[in-house]
Each structure stands twice: as structure tokens, then as C-alpha cells.
Design a protein around this motif. Structure first.
Motif, PDB file in Angstrom:
ATOM      1  N   ASP A 162      19.481  22.821 -22.044  1.00  0.00           N
ATOM      2  CA  ASP A 162      20.445  22.247 -21.917  1.00  0.00           C
ATOM      3  C   ASP A 162      20.163  22.244 -20.231  1.00  0.00           C
ATOM      4  OD1 ASP A 162      21.356  21.490 -23.996  1.00  0.00           O
ATOM      5  OD2 ASP A 162      22.917  23.038 -23.974  1.00  0.00           O
ATOM      6  N   ILE A 163      20.264  20.473 -19.615  1.00  0.00           N
ATOM      7  CA  ILE A 163      20.073  20.184 -17.846  1.00  0.00           C
ATOM      8  C   ILE A 163      21.033  19.815 -17.313  1.00  0.00           C
ATOM      9  CG2 ILE A 163      18.596  19.111 -16.392  1.00  0.00           C
ATOM     10  CD1 ILE A 163      17.350  21.871 -17.476  1.00  0.00           C
ATOM     11  N   ARG A 164      21.687  20.405 -16.082  1.00  0.00           N
ATOM     12  CA  ARG A 164      23.294  19.621 -15.835  1.00  0.00           C
ATOM     13  C   ARG A 164      22.879  19.971 -14.419  1.00  0.00           C
ATOM     14  NH1 ARG A 164      26.668  24.712 -19.142  1.00  0.00           N
ATOM     15  NH2 ARG A 164      25.666  24.293 -21.117  1.00  0.00           N
ATOM     16  N   GLY A 165      23.142  18.698 -14.001  1.00  0.00           N
ATOM     17  CA  GLY A 165      22.805  18.721 -12.495  1.00  0.00           C
ATOM     18  C   GLY A 165      22.799  17.203 -11.558  1.00  0.00           C
ATOM     19  N   ASP A 166      23.152  17.112 -10.157  1.00  0.00           N
ATOM     20  CA  ASP A 166      22.933  15.486 -10.101  1.00  0.00           C
ATOM     21  C   ASP A 166      21.517  14.888  -9.653  1.00  0.00           C
ATOM     22  OD1 ASP A 166      25.961  15.452 -10.337  1.00  0.00           O
ATOM     23  OD2 ASP A 166      26.239  16.848  -9.203  1.00  0.00           O
ATOM     24  N   MET A 167      21.797  14.165  -9.264  1.00  0.00           N
ATOM     25  CA  MET A 167      20.330  13.167  -8.655  1.00  0.00           C
ATOM     26  C   MET A 167      20.983  12.489  -7.774  1.00  0.00           C
ATOM     27  SD  MET A 167      17.172  11.363  -9.790  1.00  0.00           S
ATOM     28  CE  MET A 167      18.206  10.043 -11.503  1.00  0.00           C
ATOM     29  N   ASP A 168      20.809  12.453  -6.428  1.00  0.00           N
ATOM     30  CA  ASP A 168      20.846  11.934  -4.792  1.00  0.00           C
ATOM     31  C   ASP A 168      19.434  10.469  -5.052  1.00  0.00           C
ATOM     32  OD1 ASP A 168      23.704  12.937  -4.308  1.00  0.00           O
ATOM     33  OD2 ASP A 168      22.453  14.116  -2.972  1.00  0.00           O
ATOM     34  N   VAL A 169      20.071   9.521  -4.684  1.00  0.00           N
ATOM     35  CA  VAL A 169      19.083   8.216  -5.089  1.00  0.00           C
ATOM     36  C   VAL A 169      19.234   7.345  -4.013  1.00  0.00           C
ATOM     37  CG1 VAL A 169      18.005   6.554  -6.126  1.00  0.00           C
ATOM     38  CG2 VAL A 169      19.147   8.530  -6.991  1.00  0.00           C
ATOM     39  N   ALA A 170      18.236   7.236  -2.799  1.00  0.00           N
ATOM     40  CA  ALA A 170      18.929   6.385  -1.662  1.00  0.00           C
ATOM     41  C   ALA A 170      17.492   5.390  -1.577  1.00  0.00           C
ATOM     42  CB  ALA A 170      18.629   7.446  -0.322  1.00  0.00           C
ATOM     43  N   VAL A 171      17.228   4.093  -0.858  1.00  0.00           N
ATOM     44  CA  VAL A 171      16.499   2.730  -1.662  1.00  0.00           C
ATOM     45  C   VAL A 171      16.176   3.136   0.218  1.00  0.00           C
ATOM     46  CG1 VAL A 171      15.843   0.864  -1.895  1.00  0.00           C
ATOM     47  CG2 VAL A 171      17.271   2.561  -3.467  1.00  0.00           C
ATOM     48  N   TYR A 172      15.263   2.871   0.730  1.00  0.00           N
ATOM     49  CA  TYR A 172      14.592   2.260   2.121  1.00  0.00           C
ATOM     50  C   TYR A 172      14.008   1.004   2.217  1.00  0.00           C
ATOM     51  CZ  TYR A 172      16.134   7.146   2.197  1.00  0.00           C
ATOM     52  OH  TYR A 172      16.742   8.721   3.370  1.00  0.00           O
ATOM     53  N   ASN A 173      14.393   0.790   3.360  1.00  0.00           N
ATOM     54  CA  ASN A 173      13.296  -0.663   3.918  1.00  0.00           C
ATOM     55  C   ASN A 173      12.123  -0.240   4.604  1.00  0.00           C
ATOM     56  OD1 ASN A 173      14.176  -0.146   6.655  1.00  0.00           O
ATOM     57  ND2 ASN A 173      15.743  -1.523   6.234  1.00  0.00           N
ATOM     58  N   GLU A 174      11.698  -1.334   5.166  1.00  0.00           N
ATOM     59  CA  GLU A 174      10.119  -0.332   5.878  1.00  0.00           C
ATOM     60  C   GLU A 174      10.736   0.386   7.353  1.00  0.00           C
ATOM     61  OE1 GLU A 174       7.225  -0.820   4.658  1.00  0.00           O
ATOM     62  OE2 GLU A 174       7.936  -1.937   2.750  1.00  0.00           O
ATOM     63  N   VAL A 215      16.912  23.932 -10.844  1.00  0.00           N
ATOM     64  CA  VAL A 215      15.726  23.210 -10.836  1.00  0.00           C
ATOM     65  C   VAL A 215      16.060  22.658  -9.357  1.00  0.00           C
ATOM     66  CG1 VAL A 215      14.223  21.822 -11.850  1.00  0.00           C
ATOM     67  CG2 VAL A 215      15.096  23.612 -12.667  1.00  0.00           C
ATOM     68  N   SER A 216      15.053  22.510  -8.200  1.00  0.00           N
ATOM     69  CA  SER A 216      14.843  21.651  -6.787  1.00  0.00           C
ATOM     70  C   SER A 216      13.890  21.297  -7.018  1.00  0.00           C
ATOM     71  CB  SER A 216      15.699  22.115  -6.119  1.00  0.00           C
ATOM     72  OG  SER A 216      15.056  21.341  -4.657  1.00  0.00           O
ATOM     73  N   GLN A 217      14.133  19.209  -7.062  1.00  0.00           N
ATOM     74  CA  GLN A 217      13.059  18.801  -6.818  1.00  0.00           C
ATOM     75  C   GLN A 217      13.376  17.049  -6.167  1.00  0.00           C
ATOM     76  OE1 GLN A 217      11.862  18.857 -11.497  1.00  0.00           O
ATOM     77  NE2 GLN A 217       9.884  18.130 -10.702  1.00  0.00           N
ATOM     78  N   GLN A 218      12.052  16.581  -5.676  1.00  0.00           N
ATOM     79  CA  GLN A 218      12.277  15.496  -5.070  1.00  0.00           C
ATOM     80  C   GLN A 218      10.858  14.854  -5.700  1.00  0.00           C
ATOM     81  OE1 GLN A 218      11.451  14.437  -0.911  1.00  0.00           O
ATOM     82  NE2 GLN A 218      13.349  14.758  -0.131  1.00  0.00           N
ATOM     83  N   ARG A 219      11.451  12.898  -5.730  1.00  0.00           N
ATOM     84  CA  ARG A 219       9.786  12.170  -5.858  1.00  0.00           C
ATOM     85  C   ARG A 219      11.105  10.815  -5.848  1.00  0.00           C
ATOM     86  NH1 ARG A 219       7.728  13.858 -11.413  1.00  0.00           N
ATOM     87  NH2 ARG A 219       7.338  15.531 -10.187  1.00  0.00           N
ATOM     88  N   SER A 220       9.569  10.427  -4.919  1.00  0.00           N
ATOM     89  CA  SER A 220       9.686   9.111  -4.517  1.00  0.00           C
ATOM     90  C   SER A 220       8.796   7.830  -5.188  1.00  0.00           C
ATOM     91  CB  SER A 220       8.698   8.443  -3.423  1.00  0.00           C
ATOM     92  OG  SER A 220       9.194   9.303  -2.347  1.00  0.00           O
ATOM     93  N   ILE A 221       9.661   6.431  -6.199  1.00  0.00           N
ATOM     94  CA  ILE A 221       8.624   5.146  -6.316  1.00  0.00           C
ATOM     95  C   ILE A 221       9.106   4.652  -5.683  1.00  0.00           C
ATOM     96  CG2 ILE A 221       9.081   3.836  -8.267  1.00  0.00           C
ATOM     97  CD1 ILE A 221      10.210   6.145 -10.143  1.00  0.00           C
ATOM     98  N   GLY A 222       7.629   4.179  -5.075  1.00  0.00           N
ATOM     99  CA  GLY A 222       8.217   3.164  -4.346  1.00  0.00           C
ATOM    100  C   GLY A 222       8.631   3.320  -2.644  1.00  0.00           C
ATOM    101  N   THR A 223      10.050   2.870  -2.656  1.00  0.00           N
ATOM    102  CA  THR A 223      11.727   2.999  -1.611  1.00  0.00           C
ATOM    103  C   THR A 223      11.933   3.171  -2.153  1.00  0.00           C
ATOM    104  OG1 THR A 223      11.494   0.358  -1.677  1.00  0.00           O
ATOM    105  CG2 THR A 223      10.091   0.899  -0.066  1.00  0.00           C
ATOM    106  N   ILE A 224      11.577   4.106  -3.061  1.00  0.00           N
ATOM    107  CA  ILE A 224      13.491   4.477  -3.718  1.00  0.00           C
ATOM    108  C   ILE A 224      13.083   5.982  -3.759  1.00  0.00           C
ATOM    109  CG2 ILE A 224      14.811   5.373  -6.124  1.00  0.00           C
ATOM    110  CD1 ILE A 224      13.501   2.560  -7.420  1.00  0.00           C
ATOM    111  N   MET A 251       0.986  -0.876  -0.043  1.00  0.00           N
ATOM    112  CA  MET A 251       0.410   0.097  -0.482  1.00  0.00           C
ATOM    113  C   MET A 251       0.685   1.727   0.181  1.00  0.00           C
ATOM    114  SD  MET A 251      -3.056   1.194  -0.019  1.00  0.00           S
ATOM    115  CE  MET A 251      -3.992  -0.274   0.599  1.00  0.00           C
ATOM    116  N   LYS A 252       2.220   1.521   0.854  1.00  0.00           N
ATOM    117  CA  LYS A 252       2.480   2.102   0.882  1.00  0.00           C
ATOM    118  C   LYS A 252       4.020   2.266  -0.532  1.00  0.00           C
ATOM    119  CE  LYS A 252       7.072   3.795   2.475  1.00  0.00           C
ATOM    120  NZ  LYS A 252       8.621   3.061   3.476  1.00  0.00           N
ATOM    121  N   GLN A 253       3.679   1.737  -1.097  1.00  0.00           N
ATOM    122  CA  GLN A 253       4.533   1.738  -2.090  1.00  0.00           C
ATOM    123  C   GLN A 253       3.142   2.498  -3.471  1.00  0.00           C
ATOM    124  OE1 GLN A 253       4.983  -2.002  -5.079  1.00  0.00           O
ATOM    125  NE2 GLN A 253       7.038  -1.006  -5.595  1.00  0.00           N
ATOM    126  N   TYR A 254       2.117   1.997  -3.206  1.00  0.00           N
ATOM    127  CA  TYR A 254       1.374   2.516  -4.260  1.00  0.00           C
ATOM    128  C   TYR A 254       1.218   3.623  -4.030  1.00  0.00           C
ATOM    129  CZ  TYR A 254      -3.218   3.412  -5.767  1.00  0.00           C
ATOM    130  OH  TYR A 254      -4.783   4.319  -6.024  1.00  0.00           O
TER     131      TYR A 254
END
Length: 440
Positions: free
Chosen positions: A82-94, A408-417, A1-4
Motif C-alpha cells: 500500500d502507498i499512502r501520501g499526497d502530491m502537490d501539483v502546480a501549473v506554471y505559465n511561460e 518515498v519522495s519524487q518530483q516530475r514534470s509534464i509540460g508546465t505541470i 520545445m520546453k514541453q517536449y
């Protein structure tokens, strides 16, 4: 459900990218209606009736023509965004612990698509007082497309909005110095947008096959009606003043929402693979213009254009299932374009023009995104007219448009990512316009 629920939020934000901006004007406005006007950065356009293309800006000005007029124009727009930047990605457990963390490149070259924008105009006098005409042109449009290998596809993949307006008008010459005009607008618009799972996220989600899977794709179209008015006043023998207003157009784009993720999240298949509609408001435009004749050869022009982008405050979707989704609070801001230009009659056959415009962006920093990297921009333009015969001429114009660097600064989640993106947008464009005019 959290992922949905995390994915549902991602889908809603992805749909909001339908409002992506153009490098050429605030929001996603299109100004390429007139090659002669473009040569002076559209300065004084509403007050400078040189040919039938004036209809797009000020219907009242068509009373200046004593014979029928026809103009056909095409502009080739070659943007470089052109877009120039970095993206920090973290995967979490429950439990909220970080299982994986990495920094990905979030740079992309040339995300905006080149385009040819045509327009056509016809005007004719009915008698000494009344004139009529019809124009076919576009006031709004965009096209952005990120490559399949881009690491931020869940923020923005592709977006395209195309609009086309038919504008019949009638004008009345009140007296020797004042004309008024009124027009109806029939606007057709279609849009298609999509977001996808980045290739690098496939393994993080447990299947390489999920890389480039469509998170959401939506397409739709609509026909809407509006109106416009204008006034042209010959204040002195050498001064023309003009006012024009094009009302807001309210579109309800009906189409389909699709997603490839239904196989792993059944609720997504049920909610998003169906028909739906999305409200999209095209902002009202007001122009105040002046055309000042200095002598037999020289004249100067200026305009203030006010675009009511604050009407574009949110994106709200209605699905066929009855779900009503507030996709995103856009909170666009009203914008101004200030332009000045000059016209020089070099000879009986050649007219030269140049202009500059400062175009204020409609998106604030807190609402800017990869899909809406709108910012302030400067126009530098030159143009010329060559008279082939007494009744036929050709207009040519070139514009270099430079956008201010935008953060540009954004945050987004896909499931636990969870992804945190920080980038800057760099935008410029070259525009070439060609127009033929004839009277008969």
C-alpha cells in the motif's frame, strides 16, 4: 520545445520503473524454489540436501543422493503493498508564475499482484563419483499495477518482469567429505512497463481526453547465459558447510516503445514509437551455509546470502533510430540476507521446520520511488514434510513477510505541470508453498 524536453525526461524516468521491487526480497529477487527450504526461511539451504530442489542453491549437494530424485514445487505469493501520501501539483505559465495549485491524494491500496511461482528439479547419479541434474525455476520477477484512477500514474502505472531459468548441472564427489558442482544457466526474461497521464491532469493539459493516455509503454524480451558453482563439505560427522555462487546474468531486452502523445507532440511520436532495447543485469548471488546436527531429532541451519545489486547501477536504452538514452542512475546497493532455522524429526513420517530471516533492502532513500519501494523485511516461516511412502514425500510451508515502512519522495514534470509526491510504502506478504518429492 520546453514541453517536449519535460515530457522526454518523464518518459525516461518512466522506463526506469522496469526495475520495480518485489515485497519478498531485496531488489526484485525471487526465492521460492523449495517448500522444505522455505519452511526454515531458506536457512542453511545450500548445506541441507533433502531433495532435488537443492539443485537451485548448490549443485554440489546432488552427490548426496544415491538414486534419481524428482521434485515439483509451487508457491502462491499473496502480497499487500500500500502507498499512502499526497502530491502537490502546480501549473506554471511561460513566465514562471503559478496559474493553478492543488494537493491530490497519492494513496493506493494493493499495488502488487498475486502470483503462482512453479519450479521443477531432476537429479541422478552416474556412478559413485559423478551426478547430474537439471532445474527449471525463477530467480527474479515482479508485478505491480496501479488503478486507472490513481493520481500518480505519471510516476508509476504498471510494471512486470518475468524470468525463467533452465539450469543443467554436474557434480563430482572428490572424496568422502567434499563435493564440487558446476552448472550452466539459460535465462529467458520478458518485461512490460508503462506510465500514463492521470485523469485529473487531462483538464490541466487542455483536454479531458488526455486522461489515462499512455505516456510510454515498453515491452521486450531476451535470452541470456550464465553459470553457477557450489561446494559441499562434511566438516565433521554432524556438520555440513556449503558455499555457492550464481554469476551475474546480463540481459538486453529487445522490443517496442509506444506512446499515445504523438498526436499532440510530433517529436514524441518520432522518438518513442519504434523498436529499442534496454540493458537489465540480474545480480550475482553468493551463499555461505551451515547445517548442524544436534542429535537424532534436532538440527539447526543458518545462511548468509550476499547479492551484488551494485551491478545494477543504471538503465540505458538504445533505440532503433540510433539514439542512446541514459534513462536513470539506479545506484542499487549490495544486500545481505541473514537466516536461521531449525528442523525437528517428529517421527518417521513427519518433519517440522521453522525459521527467521532478515533481508536487507537494495534501494537507498534517495533512489526509492513508487516503482522501486524496496525496503528491509523480516521473514517468519514454518513448514512440514509428510512421508507418504519410503520414496515419496510432500513438503508444505507458510511464510509471513513484513517490510519496514519506507518513505518515498519524487518530483516530475509534464509540460508546465510540476508534481511533488511524498508518500510511505507499507508492505507485507503471505506465501504458501507445496512440493512433492519422489525417488526412483
Amino acid at each position: 520545445m520546453k514541453q517536449y524536453f519535460s515530457l522526454r525526461a518523464s518518459v525516461c524516468l518512466a522506463l526506469a520503473s522496469m526495475a520495480s521491487s518485489s515485497v519478498l526480497a531485496a531488489g526484485f529477487q525471487v526465492n521460492e524454489h523449495s517448500a522444505n527450504g522455505f519452511g526454515r526461511a531458506m536457512a542453511g539451504q545450500a548445506a541441507t540436501p533433502e531433495n532435488a530442489s537443492i539443485l537451485a542453491t548448490n549443485p554440489a549437494a546432488i552427490t548426496e543422493f544415491k538414486t534419481a530424485q524428482f521434485s515439483a514445487q509451487v508457491s502462491y505469493i499473496n502480497p499487500q503493498v500500500d502507498i499512502r501520501g499526497d502530491m502537490d501539483v502546480a501549473v506554471y505559465n511561460e513566465s514562471g508564475e503559478v496559474l493553478f495549485a492543488n494537493t491530490y491524494d497519492a494513496s493506493e491500496e494493493d499495488i502488487a499482484t498475486s502470483a503462482a511461482v512453479p519450479s521443477f528439479f531432476y537429479t541422478a547419479p552416474v556412478n559413485d563419483k559423478v551426478s547430474w541434474g537439471i532445474g527449471a525455476f525463477s530467480n527474479y520477477g515482479l508485478a505491480t499495477d496501479y488503478s486507472d484512477s490513481y493520481n500518480g500514474l505519471h510516476f508509476a502505472d504498471d510494471a512486470e518482469v518475468t524470468s525463467f531459468t533452465l539450469n543443467p548441472v554436474v557434480a563430482y564427489k572428490v572424496n568422502d567429505t567434499l563435493s564440487l558442482g558446476f552448472g550452466l544457466n539459460v535465462t529467458y526474461a520478458e518485461a512490460e512497463i508503462g506510465t500514463a497521464i492521470p485523469q485529473a491532469f487531462g483538464a490541466l493539459l487542455g483536454s479531458d481526453a488526455l486522461g489515462n493516455a499512455t505516456i510510454v509503454k515498453m515491452s521486450g524480451d531476451d535470452v541470456a547465459f550464465g553459470w553457477n558453482v557450489g561446494a559441499l563439505w562434511q566438516a565433521t560427522e554432524t556438520t555440513k558447510l556449503a558455499f555457492s555462487y550464481r554469476a551475474e546474468t546480463e540481459l538486453n531486452l529487445e522490443g517496442e516503445i509506444e506512446s499515445d502523445l504523438g498526436a499532440i507532440i510530433p517529436a514524441v511520436a518520432e522518438l518513442y514509437n519504434q523498436g529499442g532495447s534496454l540493458d537489465l543485469d540480474l545480480a550475482a548471488i553468493t551463499e555461505v551455509a551451515i547445517n548442524q546436527q544436534l542429535n537424532d531429532e534436532w538440527s539447526v541451519q543458518a545462511s548468509v546470502v550476499f547479492t551484488e545489486w551494485s551491478a545494477f547501477d543504471k538503465l540505458n536504452a538504445e533505440l532503433d533510430s540510433g539514439d542512446d538514452l541514459l534513462l536513470k542512475e539506479e545506484d542499487f546497493e549490495d544486500s545481505l540476507r541473514l537466516s536461521v532455522g531449525g528442523t525437528y524429526l517428529y517421527s518417521d513420517k513427519i518433519t517440522l521446520r521453522a525459521g527467521y530471516a532478515y533481508d536487507d533492502g537494495a534501494v537507498s532513500y534517495e533512489h526509492r520511488s513508487l516503482s522501486i519501494p524496496d525496503t528491509d523485511r523480516h521473514w517468519y516461516t514454518v513448514g512440514a514434510t509428510y512421508a507418504l511412502t519410503e520414496s515419496t514425500s510432500i513438503d508444505m510451508a507458510y511464510a509471513y513477510i513484513k517490510g519496514r515502512e519506507a518513505a518515498v519522495s519524487q518530483q516530475r514534470s509534464i509540460g508546465t505541470i510540476v508534481s511533488d509526491l511524498t508518500a510511505t510504502e507499507h508492505a507485507k506478504a503471505n506465501v504458501f508453498s507445496l512440493q512433492v518429492n519422489t525417488s526412483f
